[in-house]
Motif scaffolding. Structure first.
Motif, short mmCIF file in Angstrom:
data_model
loop_
_atom_site.label_atom_id
_atom_site.label_comp_id
_atom_site.label_asym_id
_atom_site.label_seq_id
_atom_site.Cartn_x
_atom_site.Cartn_y
_atom_site.Cartn_z
N ASP A 188 -53.07 65.72 16.70
CA ASP A 188 -53.67 66.86 17.06
C ASP A 188 -55.52 66.62 16.92
OD1 ASP A 188 -55.22 69.50 17.04
OD2 ASP A 188 -53.98 70.17 15.48
N GLN B 241 -57.85 68.46 16.46
CA GLN B 241 -58.30 69.52 15.73
C GLN B 241 -58.23 68.77 14.15
OE1 GLN B 241 -56.82 73.41 16.02
NE2 GLN B 241 -58.48 73.92 17.48
N VAL B 242 -57.35 68.02 14.08
CA VAL B 242 -57.05 67.56 12.64
C VAL B 242 -58.22 66.41 12.36
CG1 VAL B 242 -55.72 65.82 11.19
CG2 VAL B 242 -54.62 67.52 12.68
N GLN C 140 -61.26 66.82 13.87
CA GLN C 140 -62.48 67.94 13.62
C GLN C 140 -62.32 68.41 12.32
OE1 GLN C 140 -62.35 70.67 16.53
NE2 GLN C 140 -63.61 69.21 17.86
N ALA C 141 -61.14 68.69 11.76
CA ALA C 141 -60.87 69.33 10.28
C ALA C 141 -61.67 68.43 9.21
CB ALA C 141 -59.38 69.71 10.09
#
Lengths: 285, 326
Positions: free
Chosen positions: A178, A180-181, A183-184
């Protein structure tokens, strides 16, 4: 009647692959295993009977142990270099945009599109005593050095062709990530490097391990490349098996070495598999 | 000085404006929702605040500091991602602790704060689980705890509830609001669900085609929508025809009442009737065109289809909107 037929249809469907597996793989393997226990006579070759002499000779003779050790070393080094080169390459590849990504993926695959003989002779021309690399060395004032028929030459050619086997599984596990991971990780204050080492790498570890297994397995049992680039003196296990069969005509000895190589590869693979299962199954599924 | 200020924030992709001159001031402790249909620019706006998308023009100021071009990992914001984006290879405690580790908080302090954050979201018993062993709602709360534990000045929520089923979503809305009020973190949430935006926010920013259309309290947005589009987007509405040249008039279905035929402002025939549990939903045909009416289910018998009824309303509830006003 119908229900029974339905129930057994999966079995029928596996028949072609089962037949192929039994005839083309299990039969020769079994014959090789049986052959490895045969007694050997200098004049008559394999003469039947049962003996463990060949196995004993392999594990007690420094000549064979050196070959196994060299094979292990070349296999591990090839795998290591493939990891160091392939993982970042796969990461960059997964970050590329549309037209470039498929182009570069094609380029990564090109070694597999060229015949092993052509590719390997390419390397021997490149590394030869009068080859372009040595000419460059002369131009730089370093003088000529022997590049061909060294472990380095074998490893370079192995890495060249094995890289796709490393990149593809890593790339596949990167695709499943993912975005977004990552980005997290950044949003919680991680540097780019920390985000990669703490968050991305652990998640693609199964991909790296399976890529590593494929590369190690193929490199440790490689035949053509060490045969052509290693020369007569620099033997690896597969080339030794070939020599035993076709030059020494000691088939049982060749079979024993082949069986030991198979077992060694199996041990490495199963160990890795256990590690993957234990470490990552619960977390990554 | 406002706590957070978006000053003519703009994001351009080629000739396309994803976000165009968005200005917004947020006070400390406020819960703001960016509401709009997909593609309205709300997520891009949030990503510019988070630092994942570079603004083309305009400025973002947080506590007076210009962070428009600051890298994402220097902003120190708490973000809950739509996919939750939990670290799958770390336990719940590991996930929550990550931000604190990056801030080099001591181990003892970290354990204390992780414990506190997990208690806040009722997941203290799950610290050693891995994300894939949790339900969707639990993952969501881990993501929230992970974002809150670093005590960020600003909490960003990107469609935080959209992956939950309806019942859980409603429960989480109230829990989200409770937690936000407990910790008092200024919060910006992106959502396309008007009910979600209304139930938790202090103010709602309605966006359409990259522009801000209205910034108001949920009640004001619903009762006094600035445009025709907002009126339709945040609820159902009846268009009442008026004389040519006069502006369009609107009234919400729950503001209409059914009375005896002849005693309302207009007579109508029940065309269809739907039972929604807490209320009845009618489609009527009348001289004013099709009308939709919702009536609370107070236990009285509903009107059967084909019945002629009167429709009554208070003129004060009638809204006049400029058609398609931008």
């Amino acid at each position: 009647m119908m229900a029974a037929a339905k129930k057994f249809s999966p079995v029928w469907l596996t028949l072609p692959s089962l037949a192929l597996f039994l005839v083309m793989l299990m039969t020769p393997l079994t014959l090789t295993l049986l052959l490895s226990f045969n007694e050997y006579d200098n004049m008559k070759g394999a003469v039947g009977g049962f003996t463990l002499d060949h196995y004993w000779k392999v594990i007690s003779d420094g000549f064979y142990l050196e070959i196994f050790w060299r094979t292990l070393k070349i296999g591990l080094l090839t795998t290591l270099i493939c990891v160091v080169v392939g993982v970042p390459e796969a990461y960059i590849l997964s970050r590329m945009n549309r037209p470039w990504r498929s182009l570069f993926l094609m380029i990564v695959l090109t070694p597999l599109l060229v015949s092993v003989v052509v590719r390997t002779f390419g390397w021997s021309m490149l590394l030869g005593f009068e080859g372009p690399i040595n000419q460059l060395f002369v131009a730089l004032g370093w003088g000529k050095s022997r590049l061909l028929y060294t472990e380095g030459a074998v490893i370079a050619a192995l890495v060249h062709v094995m890289l796709p086997f490393m990149i593809i599984p890593v790339w596949t596990s990167l695709q499943k990530l993912d975005p977004q991971v990552e980005q997290a990780a950044l949003s919680f204050g991680a540097s780019r490097l920390t985000a990669i080492t703490r968050v991305v790498l652990p998640q693609i570890m199964p991909g790296i391990l399976s890529g590593g297994l494929i590369v190690f397995g193929l490199a440790a049992s490689s035949f053509a490349i060490p045969g052509l680039l290693g020369g007569r003196r620099l033997k690896m296990v597969a080339t030794t098996v070939y020599d035993q069969y076709l030059h020494e005509l000691n088939w049982p000895m060749g079979a024993s070495i082949a069986v030991i190589l198979l077992l060694a590869n199996l041990v490495v693979m199963l160990t890795c598999h256990r590690v993957v299962e234990g470490q990552y199954r619960r977390r990554l599924g | 000085m406002p706590f957070l200020e978006l000053d003519n924030l703009t994001k351009q992709y080629g000739h396309l404006y994803a976000v165009e001159n968005v200005s917004l001031t947020v006070e400390q402790g406020e819960f703001i929702s960016l509401l709009g249909p997909s593609g309205c620019g709300k997520t891009t706006t949030l990503q510019m605040i988070a630092g994942f998308v570079e603004a083309t023009a305009g400025a973002i100021r947080l506590q007076g500091r210009d962070i428009t071009h600051a890298p994402a990992n220097s902003r120190g914001l708490g973000i809950v991602f739509q996919s939750y984006a939990l670290f799958p290879h770390m336990t719940v405690a590991g996930n929550v602790s990550f931000g604190l580790e990056m801030q080099k908080v001591s181990k003892a302090e970290r354990a204390r704060r992780v414990d506190h954050a997990l208690t806040l979201v009722h997941l203290d018993a799950y610290a050693d689980r891995y994300p894939r062993e949790l339900s969707g709602g639990q993952r969501q709360r881990v993501a929230l705890a992970r974002a809150l534990v670093i005590q960020p000045p600003l909490l960003l929520l990107d469609e935080p509830l959209s992956n939950l089923d309806a019942k859980l979503r409603e429960a989480m809305q109230f829990e989200l609001r409770n937690i936000q009020q407990q910790v008092g973190t200024t919060t910006i949430m992106v959502t396309h669900d008007q009910a979600e935006a209304f139930s938790v926010s202090d103010r709602v920013v309605v966006m359409q085609s990259g522009k801000v259309m209205q910034i108001d309290t949920p009640y004001q947005v619903y009762e006094h929508p600035a445009t025709d589009f907002i009126s339709r987007f945040v609820g159902k509405t009846n268009m009442i025809p008026s004389a040519p040249g006069h502006p369009q008039r609107h009234i919400r279905p729950e503001k209409l009442r059914l009375v005896a035929a002849g005693s309302g402002r207009v007579n109508a025939t029940v065309a269809e009737r739907f039972f929604l549990g807490s209320q009845w939903f009618y489609h009527l045909t009348s001289d004013l065109g099709e009308l939709t009416v919702t009536i609370p289910n107070d236990g009285s018998a509903p009107q059967a289809p084909g019945t002629v009824v009167g429709v009554q309303w208070d003129e004060a509830n009638m809204r006049t909107l400029a058609e398609g006003r931008a």
